[in-house]
Enzyme design. Structure first.
Site, short mmCIF file in Angstrom:
data_model
loop_
_atom_site.label_atom_id
_atom_site.label_comp_id
_atom_site.label_asym_id
_atom_site.label_seq_id
_atom_site.Cartn_x
_atom_site.Cartn_y
_atom_site.Cartn_z
CB SER A 1 121.54 34.52 49.35
OG SER A 1 122.17 35.79 49.46
CE1 TYR B 1 118.37 36.55 45.26
CE2 TYR B 1 119.62 37.58 47.02
CZ TYR B 1 119.50 36.61 46.06
OH TYR B 1 120.50 35.69 45.88
#
Length: 265
Positions: free
Chosen positions: A145, A158
């Site tokens: 990501s 995250y």
């Protein structure tokens, strides 16, 4: 144009029941690959299997797998290798996130994110590496990501998991560089998938960034188009990756100037 390099190749995709996982499966099937699809929702996998076999006439194997269960990973991948002999492409796509400020994240949520996003990814990769190394051929694609490059408020845990994925992938790439095995990280920005049903419970973040959200079909096409090529990273969208690079060079400036945008979660 279909990726002709995939004809007859064995492609494993985790988290394949929806989102970019399912879209990658469709594109790989169109290209003539033999597919192994894994996810927790086996019912959805069976529906996708029927679609792909009907549309493209390819062989599709499905396995119910929660990648947080490392024992299950060993059993499932052992069965795949027993059935197919080898895996040409592994796409570590399974993952999830929860947006909370650090003090609000429970220990259970922290452990779950690391078990799925990091430990599960490492465990799946470890199962395919011995045969790939023996054959001196293969491609490992890890869906990371942009959050792994530039952390923002409410994504501390995250982002930490995706930083870990990037670190692991970079080391692995160097280990395998002389063996003909490619390692690619995919670093997308927000994608219009069910990811946000969990990550963004209130729906405010997705609404605030709607103009920048990527479509899963587009992301999947970028990934499948580069399978079995020596691609280090796939960064989407380009402007967001440019911001990540700028952040690496001038973190204080970005944190100050981007404060308002970062706090839209």
């Amino acid at each position: 144009m279909a990726n002709e390099r995939l004809i007859g190749k064995n492609v494993v995709i985790t988290g394949a029941s929806g989102g970019i996982g399912a879209e990658m499966a469709r594109l790989c099937a169109e290209a003539g690959a033999r597919l192994v699809l894994m996810a927790r929702s086996v019912d959805k996998l069976e529906i996708l299997k029927e679609e792909l076999q009907t549309r493209f006439g390819v062989e599709v194997l499905v396995y119910q797998l929660d990648v947080s269960d490392t024992n299950a990973i060993k059993v499932v991948f052992a069965d795949v290798l027993q059935s197919l002999g080898h895996i040409d492409v592994l796409v570590n796509n399974a993952g999830f996130g929860i947006f909370r400020e650090a003090h609000e994240a429970s220990i259970e949520e922290i452990k779950s994110m690391f078990e799925v996003n990091v430990v599960g990814l490492l465990a799946c990769t470890s199962m395919v590496l011995p045969v790939m190394r023996e054959r001196r051929f293969g491609h490992i694609i890890n869906i990371a990501s942009q959050a792994g490059k530039m952390a923002t408020p409410k994504s501390s845990v995250y982002s930490a998991t995706k930083h870990a994925v990037l670190g692991y992938s970079n080391s692995l790439r160097m280990e395998l560089a002389d063996l003909g095995i490619y390692v690619t990280t995919v670093n997308p920005g927000p994608i219009a998938t069910n990811f946000f049903n969990i990550a963004d419970e209130k729906g405010t973040y997705l609404k605030n960034i709607s103009r920048w959200v990527l479509q899963p079909e587009y992301v999947a096409r970028q990934v499948v188009g580069r399978m079995l090529t020596k691609t280090r990273e796939i960064n989407l969208p380009r402007w967001m990756n440019a911001a990540s690079i700028f952040y690496t060079l001038f973190p204080r400036v970005v944190e100050r100037v981007g404060k308002r945008a970062f706090n839209k979660k």
